[in-house]
Write a protein that holds these residues in place. Sequence first.
Motif, PDB file in Angstrom:
ATOM      1  N   TRP A  22       4.265  -2.033  -5.574  1.00  0.00           N
ATOM      2  CA  TRP A  22       5.479  -1.975  -6.395  1.00  0.00           C
ATOM      3  C   TRP A  22       5.721  -3.374  -6.982  1.00  0.00           C
ATOM      4  CZ3 TRP A  22       8.975  -0.440  -9.484  1.00  0.00           C
ATOM      5  CH2 TRP A  22      10.270  -0.955  -9.495  1.00  0.00           C
ATOM      6  N   ASP A  54      -1.385   1.454  -1.879  1.00  0.00           N
ATOM      7  CA  ASP A  54      -0.288   2.358  -2.206  1.00  0.00           C
ATOM      8  C   ASP A  54       0.243   2.090  -3.611  1.00  0.00           C
ATOM      9  OD1 ASP A  54       1.923   4.258  -1.173  1.00  0.00           O
ATOM     10  OD2 ASP A  54       3.030   2.586  -2.087  1.00  0.00           O
ATOM     11  N   ASN A 150      10.757   9.186   1.858  1.00  0.00           N
ATOM     12  CA  ASN A 150      12.229   9.107   1.906  1.00  0.00           C
ATOM     13  C   ASN A 150      12.891  10.426   2.300  1.00  0.00           C
ATOM     14  OD1 ASN A 150      12.134   6.366   0.826  1.00  0.00           O
ATOM     15  ND2 ASN A 150      11.503   7.345  -1.081  1.00  0.00           N
ATOM     16  N   GLN A 171       6.863   8.303   3.908  1.00  0.00           N
ATOM     17  CA  GLN A 171       6.938   6.872   3.582  1.00  0.00           C
ATOM     18  C   GLN A 171       8.418   6.516   3.430  1.00  0.00           C
ATOM     19  OE1 GLN A 171       5.717   4.394  -0.155  1.00  0.00           O
ATOM     20  NE2 GLN A 171       3.834   5.117   0.780  1.00  0.00           N
ATOM     21  N   GLY A 201       9.041  -1.715   2.382  1.00  0.00           N
ATOM     22  CA  GLY A 201      10.078  -2.754   2.519  1.00  0.00           C
ATOM     23  C   GLY A 201      10.042  -3.458   3.864  1.00  0.00           C
ATOM     24  N   LEU A 203       9.205  -6.312   4.822  1.00  0.00           N
ATOM     25  CA  LEU A 203       9.653  -7.716   4.828  1.00  0.00           C
ATOM     26  C   LEU A 203      10.962  -7.865   4.086  1.00  0.00           C
ATOM     27  CD1 LEU A 203       6.174  -9.325   4.104  1.00  0.00           C
ATOM     28  CD2 LEU A 203       7.366  -9.195   6.296  1.00  0.00           C
ATOM     29  N   LYS A 244       3.812  -5.597   0.193  1.00  0.00           N
ATOM     30  CA  LYS A 244       3.269  -5.995  -1.115  1.00  0.00           C
ATOM     31  C   LYS A 244       3.188  -7.516  -1.146  1.00  0.00           C
ATOM     32  CE  LYS A 244       4.048  -7.735  -5.418  1.00  0.00           C
ATOM     33  NZ  LYS A 244       4.655  -9.038  -5.758  1.00  0.00           N
ATOM     34  N   THR A 245       2.055  -8.029  -1.607  1.00  0.00           N
ATOM     35  CA  THR A 245       2.011  -9.441  -1.947  1.00  0.00           C
ATOM     36  C   THR A 245       0.987  -9.697  -3.033  1.00  0.00           C
ATOM     37  OG1 THR A 245       1.691 -11.700  -1.218  1.00  0.00           O
ATOM     38  CG2 THR A 245       0.434 -10.038  -0.023  1.00  0.00           C
ATOM     39  N   THR A 246       1.338 -10.622  -3.915  1.00  0.00           N
ATOM     40  CA  THR A 246       0.410 -11.041  -4.958  1.00  0.00           C
ATOM     41  C   THR A 246      -0.166 -12.407  -4.595  1.00  0.00           C
ATOM     42  OG1 THR A 246       1.898  -9.903  -6.475  1.00  0.00           O
ATOM     43  CG2 THR A 246       0.206 -11.236  -7.493  1.00  0.00           C
ATOM     44  N   HIS A 247       0.290 -12.968  -3.484  1.00  0.00           N
ATOM     45  CA  HIS A 247      -0.155 -14.316  -3.106  1.00  0.00           C
ATOM     46  C   HIS A 247      -1.133 -14.253  -1.943  1.00  0.00           C
ATOM     47  CE1 HIS A 247       3.423 -15.450  -5.501  1.00  0.00           C
ATOM     48  NE2 HIS A 247       2.556 -16.354  -5.904  1.00  0.00           N
ATOM     49  N   HIS A 250       0.077 -15.445   1.345  1.00  0.00           N
ATOM     50  CA  HIS A 250       0.967 -14.482   2.013  1.00  0.00           C
ATOM     51  C   HIS A 250       0.149 -13.346   2.635  1.00  0.00           C
ATOM     52  CE1 HIS A 250       4.710 -15.669  -0.607  1.00  0.00           C
ATOM     53  NE2 HIS A 250       4.400 -16.571   0.304  1.00  0.00           N
ATOM     54  N   ASN A 254       0.174 -12.364   6.420  1.00  0.00           N
ATOM     55  CA  ASN A 254       0.574 -11.021   6.867  1.00  0.00           C
ATOM     56  C   ASN A 254      -0.518 -10.359   7.716  1.00  0.00           C
ATOM     57  OD1 ASN A 254       2.820 -11.554   5.370  1.00  0.00           O
ATOM     58  ND2 ASN A 254       2.349 -10.144   3.709  1.00  0.00           N
ATOM     59  N   ARG A 283      18.301   0.470  -0.872  1.00  0.00           N
ATOM     60  CA  ARG A 283      17.397   0.747  -2.009  1.00  0.00           C
ATOM     61  C   ARG A 283      17.209   2.239  -2.214  1.00  0.00           C
ATOM     62  NH1 ARG A 283      12.245  -2.840  -1.038  1.00  0.00           N
ATOM     63  NH2 ARG A 283      11.713  -2.103  -3.114  1.00  0.00           N
ATOM     64  N   GLU A 293      15.730   3.002  -6.584  1.00  0.00           N
ATOM     65  CA  GLU A 293      14.793   1.959  -6.145  1.00  0.00           C
ATOM     66  C   GLU A 293      14.974   0.732  -7.032  1.00  0.00           C
ATOM     67  OE1 GLU A 293      10.121   1.843  -4.854  1.00  0.00           O
ATOM     68  OE2 GLU A 293      10.810   3.286  -6.318  1.00  0.00           O
TER      69      GLU A 293
HETATM   70  N1  LIG Z   1       8.160   5.380  -1.329  1.00  0.00           N
HETATM   71  C1  LIG Z   1       9.105   4.596  -1.791  1.00  0.00           C
HETATM   72  O1  LIG Z   1      10.197   5.063  -2.210  1.00  0.00           O
HETATM   73  C2  LIG Z   1       8.882   3.121  -1.819  1.00  0.00           C
HETATM   74  C3  LIG Z   1       9.960   2.260  -2.097  1.00  0.00           C
HETATM   75  C4  LIG Z   1       9.702   0.900  -2.128  1.00  0.00           C
HETATM   76  C5  LIG Z   1       8.434   0.418  -1.870  1.00  0.00           C
HETATM   77  N2  LIG Z   1       7.399   1.274  -1.625  1.00  0.00           N
HETATM   78  C6  LIG Z   1       6.017   0.780  -1.361  1.00  0.00           C
HETATM   79  O2  LIG Z   1       6.069  -0.111  -0.268  1.00  0.00           O
HETATM   80  C7  LIG Z   1       5.526  -1.365  -0.634  1.00  0.00           C
HETATM   81  C8  LIG Z   1       6.231  -2.477   0.139  1.00  0.00           C
HETATM   82  O3  LIG Z   1       7.598  -2.537  -0.137  1.00  0.00           O
HETATM   83  P1  LIG Z   1       8.255  -3.673  -1.082  1.00  0.00           P
HETATM   84  O4  LIG Z   1       7.192  -4.217  -1.974  1.00  0.00           O
HETATM   85  O5  LIG Z   1       9.430  -3.127  -1.731  1.00  0.00           O
HETATM   86  O6  LIG Z   1       8.763  -4.750  -0.039  1.00  0.00           O
HETATM   87  P2  LIG Z   1       8.058  -5.778   0.967  1.00  0.00           P
HETATM   88  O7  LIG Z   1       6.625  -5.486   1.125  1.00  0.00           O
HETATM   89  O8  LIG Z   1       8.918  -5.822   2.160  1.00  0.00           O
HETATM   90  O9  LIG Z   1       8.252  -7.147   0.236  1.00  0.00           O
HETATM   91  C9  LIG Z   1       7.462  -7.559  -0.843  1.00  0.00           C
HETATM   92  C10 LIG Z   1       7.971  -8.933  -1.246  1.00  0.00           C
HETATM   93  O10 LIG Z   1       7.784  -9.825  -0.146  1.00  0.00           O
HETATM   94  C11 LIG Z   1       7.054 -10.957  -0.580  1.00  0.00           C
HETATM   95  N3  LIG Z   1       6.163 -11.327   0.512  1.00  0.00           N
HETATM   96  C12 LIG Z   1       5.128 -10.633   1.026  1.00  0.00           C
HETATM   97  N4  LIG Z   1       4.545 -11.301   2.043  1.00  0.00           N
HETATM   98  C13 LIG Z   1       5.242 -12.464   2.166  1.00  0.00           C
HETATM   99  C14 LIG Z   1       5.133 -13.573   3.017  1.00  0.00           C
HETATM  100  N5  LIG Z   1       4.191 -13.642   3.954  1.00  0.00           N
HETATM  101  N6  LIG Z   1       6.022 -14.587   2.863  1.00  0.00           N
HETATM  102  C15 LIG Z   1       6.985 -14.541   1.908  1.00  0.00           C
HETATM  103  N7  LIG Z   1       7.146 -13.516   1.067  1.00  0.00           N
HETATM  104  C16 LIG Z   1       6.276 -12.476   1.190  1.00  0.00           C
HETATM  105  C17 LIG Z   1       6.315 -10.541  -1.823  1.00  0.00           C
HETATM  106  O11 LIG Z   1       6.192 -11.634  -2.676  1.00  0.00           O
HETATM  107  P3  LIG Z   1       4.748 -12.207  -3.105  1.00  0.00           P
HETATM  108  O12 LIG Z   1       4.091 -11.148  -3.939  1.00  0.00           O
HETATM  109  O13 LIG Z   1       5.133 -13.428  -3.853  1.00  0.00           O
HETATM  110  O14 LIG Z   1       4.009 -12.501  -1.841  1.00  0.00           O
HETATM  111  C18 LIG Z   1       7.266  -9.507  -2.426  1.00  0.00           C
HETATM  112  O15 LIG Z   1       8.235 -10.141  -3.222  1.00  0.00           O
HETATM  113  C19 LIG Z   1       5.755  -1.405  -2.157  1.00  0.00           C
HETATM  114  O16 LIG Z   1       4.995  -2.410  -2.792  1.00  0.00           O
HETATM  115  C20 LIG Z   1       5.411   0.004  -2.533  1.00  0.00           C
HETATM  116  O17 LIG Z   1       4.000   0.185  -2.590  1.00  0.00           O
HETATM  117  C21 LIG Z   1       7.620   2.617  -1.573  1.00  0.00           C
END
Ligand SMILES: NC(=O)c1ccc[n+]([C@@H]2O[C@H](COP(=O)([O-])OP(=O)(O)OC[C@H]3O[C@@H](n4cnc5c(N)ncnc54)[C@H](OP(=O)(O)O)[C@@H]3O)[C@@H](O)[C@H]2O)c1
Length: 294
Positions: A22, A54, A150, A171, A201, A203, A244-247, A250, A254, A283, A293
Amino acid sequence: MNIPTKKFTDNLELPVYGLGTWQMGGRWEADSTNDGAEKKAIQAAIDRGITHIDTAESYGNGHSEELIGEVLKNNDRAKLFIASKVSAHNQKHDDLLKSFEASLNRLGTDYIDLYMLHRYPEPGMPIAETMKAMNSLVDSGRVRRFGVCNMSVNRLKEVQKHSKHPIVCNQVHYSLAMREIVDRGVLEYCQNNDIAIVAWGPLQKGQLQQAEILQKLADKYSKTPYQIALNWLTSQEGVVTIPKTTHIEHLEENLGSIGWQLDKADMDDLTQNFPGQSNVSERVPLDYEADVEV
Ligand SMILES: NC(=O)c1ccc[n+]([C@@H]2O[C@H](COP(=O)([O-])OP(=O)(O)OC[C@H]3O[C@@H](n4cnc5c(N)ncnc54)[C@H](OP(=O)(O)O)[C@@H]3O)[C@@H](O)[C@H]2O)c1
């Protein structure tokens, strides 16, 4: 790196850690600004042993799937587990089939390992109709497994009534700070029915509170606070996660959350004492009313 797996219904074996996408390829609209870095991040994840990727048709209005498709061209498709989702407004029978074809095209593949309902269908779209389309895709073998996102326990049961195939995952938003699925009995129901909880989510978008308890455990285990936060999830029965991370730094941090386990006493301490816990997702709450979202 060999990522440990967990077993679920329908012979699903899912790695405890996958890659979320995402905001890769844009938010609700396609954004190509970071294509290069995002493709590198997806490739870096694959190079480090991540197989579960994902995405969703809605991420970057399809551009997230396109980026994954480009990366897939240089990798062995059969070794990867690609998960995507159909949006709530595309869940009428014919719309769902069209969405699926469009996802396949963007991903450049002829099957999807896990196809999920991103939400329960919108009002006016009978779940029976949605599931007729989904059943036909699973029957054809082009969808390998069917999952949802959800969903409360009632929603899960309703969907399962209309599905010829087992729901393999739910999920949901789950993290140290977000406990809605525990309070609403979803975690327990999924554990009892071998349905994977895929924690999104995990993190809290990188903003997980740097609570004293996280730092204390990070010092004790010589890990980082985020590694502790992720390990708290993957140490639980039936839970896997998809940060999710693009770095790359990170990503590597992780990945250091797996291959070891917090002691039971420390798990319990975090479960009970992590500060600022919430029981409604800010969210996408379970039994959502609108697509919120952010
Ligand atoms: N089914 C659904 O309704 C639903 C809803 C939301 C999300 N999702 C899925 O779940 C995945 C994960 O959720 P999310 O992306 O919302 O939240 P997340 O994974 O909790 O957080 C992602 C954020 O955390 C940062 N991050 C990651 N590792 C880090 C680290 N070690 N230190 C500091 N910052 C870090 C990332 O930035 P950087 O890129 O800069 O590292 C990004 O901004 C999504 O990408 C998507 O595929 C599904």
